[in-house]
Design a protein around this motif. Structure first.
Motif, mmCIF file in Angstrom:
data_model
loop_
_atom_site.group_PDB
_atom_site.id
_atom_site.type_symbol
_atom_site.label_atom_id
_atom_site.label_comp_id
_atom_site.label_asym_id
_atom_site.label_seq_id
_atom_site.Cartn_x
_atom_site.Cartn_y
_atom_site.Cartn_z
ATOM 1 N N ILE A 7 0.857 -1.070 -0.093
ATOM 2 C CA ILE A 7 0.168 0.033 0.048
ATOM 3 C C ILE A 7 0.973 1.195 0.012
ATOM 4 C CG2 ILE A 7 -1.736 1.261 1.333
ATOM 5 C CD1 ILE A 7 -2.538 -1.325 2.445
ATOM 6 N N ARG A 8 0.650 2.173 -1.027
ATOM 7 C CA ARG A 8 1.407 3.260 -0.911
ATOM 8 C C ARG A 8 0.605 4.357 -0.196
ATOM 9 N NH1 ARG A 8 6.802 4.650 -2.149
ATOM 10 N NH2 ARG A 8 6.768 6.673 -2.696
ATOM 11 N N ILE A 9 1.589 5.174 0.815
ATOM 12 C CA ILE A 9 0.963 6.325 1.534
ATOM 13 C C ILE A 9 1.659 7.374 0.887
ATOM 14 C CG2 ILE A 9 0.896 6.983 3.788
ATOM 15 C CD1 ILE A 9 -0.301 4.347 3.704
ATOM 16 N N ARG A 10 0.864 8.486 0.407
ATOM 17 C CA ARG A 10 1.201 9.454 -0.340
ATOM 18 C C ARG A 10 1.488 10.658 0.554
ATOM 19 N NH1 ARG A 10 -1.261 6.282 -3.768
ATOM 20 N NH2 ARG A 10 -0.105 5.816 -5.522
ATOM 21 N N VAL A 11 2.270 10.653 1.460
ATOM 22 C CA VAL A 11 2.358 11.693 2.413
ATOM 23 C C VAL A 11 3.997 12.178 1.969
ATOM 24 C CG1 VAL A 11 2.400 12.608 4.644
ATOM 25 C CG2 VAL A 11 0.690 11.215 4.075
ATOM 26 N N GLY A 12 4.339 13.436 1.990
ATOM 27 C CA GLY A 12 5.796 13.752 1.765
ATOM 28 C C GLY A 12 5.999 13.040 0.363
ATOM 29 N N SER A 13 7.396 12.458 0.596
ATOM 30 C CA SER A 13 7.766 11.897 -0.580
ATOM 31 C C SER A 13 7.072 10.403 -1.081
ATOM 32 C CB SER A 13 9.315 11.656 -0.778
ATOM 33 O OG SER A 13 9.769 11.384 0.488
ATOM 34 N N GLY A 14 6.267 9.998 0.270
ATOM 35 C CA GLY A 14 5.528 8.991 -0.164
ATOM 36 C C GLY A 14 6.156 7.655 0.217
ATOM 37 N N TYR A 15 5.473 6.472 0.868
ATOM 38 C CA TYR A 15 6.302 5.433 1.176
ATOM 39 C C TYR A 15 5.368 4.156 1.071
ATOM 40 C CZ TYR A 15 3.868 6.414 5.745
ATOM 41 O OH TYR A 15 2.875 6.905 6.829
ATOM 42 N N ASP A 16 6.085 3.021 1.072
ATOM 43 C CA ASP A 16 5.195 1.731 0.732
ATOM 44 C C ASP A 16 4.911 1.197 2.342
ATOM 45 O OD1 ASP A 16 5.028 2.110 -1.853
ATOM 46 O OD2 ASP A 16 6.818 0.546 -2.380
ATOM 47 N N VAL A 17 3.834 0.396 2.470
ATOM 48 C CA VAL A 17 3.579 -0.493 3.559
ATOM 49 C C VAL A 17 3.519 -1.848 2.959
ATOM 50 C CG1 VAL A 17 2.488 -1.004 5.530
ATOM 51 C CG2 VAL A 17 2.082 1.422 4.720
ATOM 52 N N VAL A 18 4.493 -2.885 3.283
ATOM 53 C CA VAL A 18 4.334 -4.171 2.582
ATOM 54 C C VAL A 18 3.931 -5.019 3.587
ATOM 55 C CG1 VAL A 18 5.847 -5.893 1.495
ATOM 56 C CG2 VAL A 18 6.440 -3.451 1.127
ATOM 57 N N ILE A 19 2.687 -5.563 3.184
ATOM 58 C CA ILE A 19 2.273 -6.768 4.232
ATOM 59 C C ILE A 19 2.314 -8.062 3.570
ATOM 60 C CG2 ILE A 19 0.065 -7.225 5.286
ATOM 61 C CD1 ILE A 19 -0.596 -4.174 4.093
ATOM 62 N N GLY A 20 2.876 -8.925 4.448
ATOM 63 C CA GLY A 20 2.911 -10.565 3.991
ATOM 64 C C GLY A 20 3.692 -11.378 5.143
ATOM 65 N N ARG A 21 4.125 -12.333 4.727
ATOM 66 C CA ARG A 21 4.500 -13.373 5.526
ATOM 67 C C ARG A 21 6.017 -13.354 5.254
ATOM 68 N NH1 ARG A 21 1.452 -16.333 8.627
ATOM 69 N NH2 ARG A 21 -0.699 -15.556 8.366
ATOM 70 N N ASP A 22 6.925 -13.901 6.097
ATOM 71 C CA ASP A 22 8.243 -14.421 6.188
ATOM 72 C C ASP A 22 8.890 -13.116 5.340
ATOM 73 O OD1 ASP A 22 10.393 -15.798 6.634
ATOM 74 O OD2 ASP A 22 10.270 -16.802 4.872
ATOM 75 N N LEU A 23 8.795 -11.886 5.707
ATOM 76 C CA LEU A 23 9.317 -10.721 5.194
ATOM 77 C C LEU A 23 10.675 -10.213 5.902
ATOM 78 C CD1 LEU A 23 6.230 -8.201 4.810
ATOM 79 C CD2 LEU A 23 7.351 -9.779 3.111
#
Ligand SMILES: NC(=O)c1ccc[n+]([C@@H]2O[C@H](COP(=O)([O-])OP(=O)(O)OC[C@H]3O[C@@H](n4cnc5c(N)ncnc54)[C@H](O)[C@@H]3O)[C@@H](O)[C@H]2O)c1
Ligand SMILES: [Zn+2]
Length: 356
Positions: A7-23
């Motif tokens: 999920i991309r969060i578009r605040v400032g320069s933006g960042y990803d939230v990666v959701i999963g297993r065994d990350l």
């Protein structure tokens, strides 16, 4: 490794939230993609470090990052200026420069204090969140609010500092004590009331646990959207305080022996009952809300009186001027902000106490 959602969060320069297993074993690779830096300090607490620090550190080193760590004693009591000072000292001793970064590996306490340290070390360096509690995945790791507690009150000193990346490894939830798992689910139920839709449907399942990955993703997507529209809590972001007026009051009345999750669970049930009683809800809400909280073994009643809760609420920092801004559910999927005076707030607490 399995990535379920990004999920991309578009605040400032933006960042990803990666959701999963065994990350976790791939953390270093993800981090290298968002930073050109060579060094990091992983901050973790004394419960989480023995479980996950080695794995995270090995992964960073494999990705070519110079990795040091700082571990503090677990617990909200440690979210204070003294621990903050020790973390800042550790960053300096690790010779971090402005291009280097901090990794917060742990729950909301670790995320809040590490984010604050990153936000003020050398006037701000990047940080990465690796949340390991339900609460920190669905709520605190996204949005950039970072703070410590002062003797005068919770979260009174802090900064807004957005992370550069958030990695939610669902596997880390397997070691959470049942009660702490449930505490975080309160914020998911809160979000389900705010959004309705698919999230609400999953939380209504007799056993929502098999759907946790999707529940977490939907919570993050919703919070991310709110934060994009109102980063500094001038308006819409205040809706995330649903259940928190009574919740904070219960925490305070109990001398913080009742956890945030349990206190907010009661606060959420109270505002749903009050909305029904005071004719603010367009459909009966209380039974459904109590049922969702019940799925996680969360409480819906308190022994504190409405008068005790009012006293505690009036000293709450979120109160501006004479009125208190409360979040009122009108339907599942639609909540509104309402400014109430002290007398009305007492009526809300009284209406929220009555069952049936
Ligand atoms: N910044 C925000 O937007 C925001 C939002 C909500 C809450 N918060 C803050 O978050 C904090 C609460 O977060 P929390 O409930 O995650 O608390 P926490 O970080 O103290 O974690 C709870 C407990 O679980 C342990 N733990 C964490 N992960 C574990 C794992 N995977 N396995 C086993 N044990 C583990 C921790 O050591 C701790 O004892 C509060 O300080 C609150 O103010 C911040
Ligand atoms: Zn909360």
């Amino acid at each position: 490794m399995q990535i379920d959602e990004t999920i991309r969060i578009r605040v400032g320069s933006g960042y990803d939230v990666v959701i999963g297993r065994d990350l976790l074993p791939a953390a270093g690779t993800f981090i290298r993609e968002v930073t050109g830096s060579r060094n990091c300090v992983i901050v973790s607490d004394s419960n989480v470090a023995p479980l996950y620090l080695d794995k995270a550190a090995a992964s960073c080193e494999e990705a070519g990052l110079g990795t040091q760590s700082f571990v503090f004693e677990a617990g909200e009591e440690q979210k204070n200026l003294s621990t903050l000072g020790r973390i800042l000292g550790a960053l300096a001793e690790a010779h971090l420069t402005r291009r280097d970064f901090v990794i917060a590996l742990g729950g909301g306490v670790t995320g809040d204090i590490s984010g604050f340290a990153a936000g003020c070390y050398m006037r701000g360096i990047p940080f990465v969140q690796i949340p390991t509690t339900v609460l920190s995945m669905v709520d605190s790791s996204v949005g950039g609010k970072c703070a410590v507690d002062l003797p005068q009150g919770k979260n009174l000193a802090g900064v807004f500092h957005q992370p550069s990346l958030v990695l939610c490894d669902i596997d880390t939830l397997s070691t959470l004590p049942e009660e702490i798992f449930a505490d975080g689910c309160t914020e998911a139920v809160k979000t389900g009331i705010l959004t309705g839709g698919e999230l609400y449907g999953l939380l209504r399942e007799d056993d929502p646990k098999p759907y946790m990955t999707r529940i977490i993703s939907l919570c993050i997507a919703y919070k991310g959207g709110v934060v994009e529209r109102d980063e500094k809590e001038q308006g819409e972001r205040k809706l995330l305080n649903l259940g928190h007026t009574a919740g904070h009051a219960i925490e305070k009345c109990s001398g913080y022996t009742v956890s945030h999750g349990r206190a907010v669970a009661v606060g959420t049930a109270m505002i749903a009952r009050a909305a029904d009683r005071l004719g603010w809800s367009a459909e009966p809400l209380a039974a459904a809300v109590e049922e969702m909280l019940g799925h996680f073994g969360l409480p819906v009643m308190t022994d504190f009186s409405p008068e005790q809760l009012l006293d505690a609420a009036l000293s709450d920092k979120k109160r501006s001027g004479k009125k208190t801004s409360i979040v009122v559910p009108e339907t599942i999927g639609h909540c509104v902000l309402k400014d109430v005076d002290d007398e009305q707030l007492l009526e809300v607490f009284k209406a929220g106490m009555r069952i049936g």
